[in-house]
Every structure is written in C-alpha cells, then in structure tokens.
Design a protein around this motif. Structure first.
Motif, PDB file in Angstrom:
ATOM      1  N   SER A 155       4.202   3.587   3.481  1.00 15.28           N
ATOM      2  CA  SER A 155       3.259   2.535   3.102  1.00 15.28           C
ATOM      3  C   SER A 155       2.137   2.404   4.126  1.00 15.28           C
ATOM      4  O   SER A 155       2.321   2.654   5.318  1.00 15.28           O
ATOM      5  CB  SER A 155       3.974   1.186   2.967  1.00 15.28           C
ATOM      6  N   LYS A 156       0.977   1.982   3.631  1.00 19.10           N
ATOM      7  CA  LYS A 156      -0.177   1.735   4.506  1.00 19.10           C
ATOM      8  C   LYS A 156       0.105   0.568   5.442  1.00 19.10           C
ATOM      9  O   LYS A 156      -0.302   0.587   6.613  1.00 19.10           O
ATOM     10  CB  LYS A 156      -1.404   1.443   3.632  1.00 19.10           C
TER      11      LYS A 156
ATOM     12  N   ARG B 264      -0.410   9.520   9.320  1.00 15.82           N
ATOM     13  CA  ARG B 264      -0.268   9.206   7.899  1.00 15.82           C
ATOM     14  C   ARG B 264       0.737  10.108   7.181  1.00 15.82           C
ATOM     15  O   ARG B 264       1.550   9.637   6.383  1.00 15.82           O
ATOM     16  CB  ARG B 264      -1.628   9.320   7.195  1.00 15.82           C
TER      17      ARG B 264
ATOM     18  N   ASN C 110       7.161   7.234   9.321  1.00 19.66           N
ATOM     19  CA  ASN C 110       6.578   5.983   8.857  1.00 19.66           C
ATOM     20  C   ASN C 110       7.656   4.896   8.918  1.00 19.66           C
ATOM     21  O   ASN C 110       8.760   5.090   8.408  1.00 19.66           O
ATOM     22  CB  ASN C 110       6.077   6.151   7.415  1.00 19.66           C
TER      23      ASN C 110
ATOM     24  N   ILE D  37      -4.099   6.356  12.857  1.00 13.46           N
ATOM     25  CA  ILE D  37      -3.665   6.318  11.460  1.00 13.46           C
ATOM     26  C   ILE D  37      -3.763   7.718  10.849  1.00 13.46           C
ATOM     27  O   ILE D  37      -2.839   8.175  10.169  1.00 13.46           O
ATOM     28  CB  ILE D  37      -4.507   5.297  10.667  1.00 13.46           C
TER      29      ILE D  37
ATOM     30  N   TYR E  35       1.823   4.788  -0.549  1.00 15.96           N
ATOM     31  CA  TYR E  35       0.984   5.957  -0.826  1.00 15.96           C
ATOM     32  C   TYR E  35       1.777   7.251  -0.990  1.00 15.96           C
ATOM     33  O   TYR E  35       1.225   8.282  -1.353  1.00 15.96           O
ATOM     34  CB  TYR E  35      -0.098   6.128   0.236  1.00 15.96           C
TER      35      TYR E  35
ATOM     36  N   GLY F 142       0.812  -1.220   0.000  1.00 15.01           N
ATOM     37  CA  GLY F 142       0.000   0.000   0.000  1.00 15.01           C
ATOM     38  C   GLY F 142       0.845   1.270   0.000  1.00 15.01           C
ATOM     39  O   GLY F 142       0.613   2.184   0.797  1.00 15.01           O
TER      40      GLY F 142
ATOM     41  N   ASP G 237      -0.283   1.022   9.403  1.00 15.52           N
ATOM     42  CA  ASP G 237      -1.197   0.217  10.219  1.00 15.52           C
ATOM     43  C   ASP G 237      -0.440  -0.440  11.375  1.00 15.52           C
ATOM     44  O   ASP G 237      -0.926  -0.479  12.513  1.00 15.52           O
ATOM     45  CB  ASP G 237      -1.866  -0.859   9.359  1.00 15.52           C
TER      46      ASP G 237
END
Length: 247
Positions: free
Chosen positions: A65-66, A91, A97, A87, A45, A43, A70
């Motif tokens: 990344s997602k 984000r 991250n 989240i 982004y 994911g 998460d």
C-alpha cells in the motif's frame, strides 16, 4: 517416468491437491482482505502472492500500500535520499512493504501449507533416492533430478494459476478496478527473471510496464543511495556521535 512411477504419481496428486487448496484459500483470504482494507486511503497498488521458492515452507497473500510505503519512507531518517526518492527506491520491494509484512504474518493458507509439507516430504524422499543410487546408474539419478526440478516448477505455475483464475471472479475484477493495483508475485530467494515472467503473465502490457519501469527506477535509486552513503563522512553514516552522559 518408468524408474519411479509411484513417487512421480504421488507428487502429481499432491501438486493437484495444492493447486485446488490454494485456489480456494486464496480466494477466501482476498475476500477478507478486500473488506478489511476497503478504505481508498490505504492506496493498495499491488495484490498477489508471496512464496518461498527454495523450500516452499512459507506462502501468504501479498498486499502493498501507498500508505505503508509513505510511512516507511518517512521513518528511514538515515537515508541520504529525499522522501520522494526513498519512495521510488522502496515501492517495488514488495515483501519489505510494512503492509505486506502485516498481512504475511497471519495464517491465511493453512490447508495449502499442509499439502506443501506432504510434497516436501516426497521431494526429500527423491533426494535420498539420488544419494543412495549407485554412480553407474546416472541415468536414473538424472530422471529423479528432473522430477524434482519439474515439481518445483509446477508449484510455481500453480501459484501463478491461482492468481490468474481470480481475475475471472467479478468481485476480484472490481477490487483491481477500484484500487488500480497490479497482480504480483514475490519470492525468496529473489529471482528477477522469475518475477518478471510471472508479472508479465498476470497483467496486461500497461500493468507489466508499470512494474518493469518501477523496478528499473528502484534499481537506479538504490545505486544512487549507495553512492551517496559511500561519499558521506563516517560520522554522518554512523549518525551523530553521542555526547558522554554527565555523572
């Protein structure tokens, strides 16, 4: 600038060299990262570049990344926010991250960093020239200060240009289309205005609005988290008091 043509000329040549090295190395780095993180489950982004705009001693590709986001939200059990709100609050804190940290810890851009060392040495020489200039020569000091300021600006624009040029590469266009990611920069010390300017230049209006509105939501959620923590009983803030161990 007539007072210090040699220094100005050297800086100009080195910044040109940096721009060329960064373009080549960043392209190679992202081709490797595209293959390494091809699984859609990551994911991805956000794709971009991190730099230290204070000293320019650090420079690295940036991915968020997602999947990592998460994981980060689920790990942060001390936060009073729900996982969904965590989240939102994390984000667009891109360099925090966990995926970004993994990528940034690797040596992707060695030649670019070597050129930056040469540039930094020249800028230190310029700083020394300011310090040794007599007070009555303030005009000369101002010219050197402008040269230093402009050099840092040119480095930042070179970083942005390297990302913009990648958008012309078919394989990179494919990667952006596959992931739906936006192009980003992030820097320390953080400068909100500079980041917004970069991301506006790097993306279409929809991509920019996604980042801008995401940052607004992030700011609001961080404020909510701070307020909740402030109103929590001390023993909750500091976690449960441990029972003394039995002898």
């Amino acid at each position: 600038m007539t007072d210090s043509p040699s220094l100005e000329h050297q800086l100009d040549l080195q910044i040109q060299s940096f721009s060329q090295c960064l373009q080549q190395e960043l392209s190679q780095a992202f081709q490797r990262l595209k293959e390494e993180y091809a699984d859609p489950a990551y994911g991805i982004y956000a794709i971009g570049l991190y730099y230290d705009q204070g000293s320019w001693q650090h420079l690295a590709p940036l991915l968020a990344s997602k999947k990592a986001l998460d994981w980060q939200a689920n790990q942060d059990q001390d936060s009073p926010l729900s996982i969904a709100d965590r989240i939102t609050s994390r984000r667009w804190g891109l360099i925090d991250n966990p995926h970004a940290q993994t990528v940034m810890d690797q040596d992707w851009l060695p030649e670019s960093l070597t050129v930056l060392e040469h540039i930094q040495a020249l800028l230190e020489e310029a700083e020394e020239e300011i310090e040794t200039t007599e007070p009555e020569h303030r005009f000369h000091q101002a010219l050197i200060e402008d040269l230093i300021k402009d050099s840092y600006l040119q480095l930042r624009l070179a970083a942005r240009r390297a990302l913009l040029n990648l958008k012309d590469e078919p394989w990179f266009q494919e990667w952006l289309a596959e992931t739906g990611a936006i192009l980003v920069t992030d820097a320390t010390p953080y400068d909100d205005a500079v980041q917004l300017e970069d991301i506006h230049a790097l993306n279409d209006e929809a991509g920019y609005r996604r980042f801008y509105e995401g940052r607004q939501a992030m700011t609001a959620m961080c404020a909510k988290e701070s307020a909740l923590i402030k109103n929590m009983p001390d023993h909750w803030v500091n976690q449960a008091v441990r029972e003394p161990e039995a002898d």
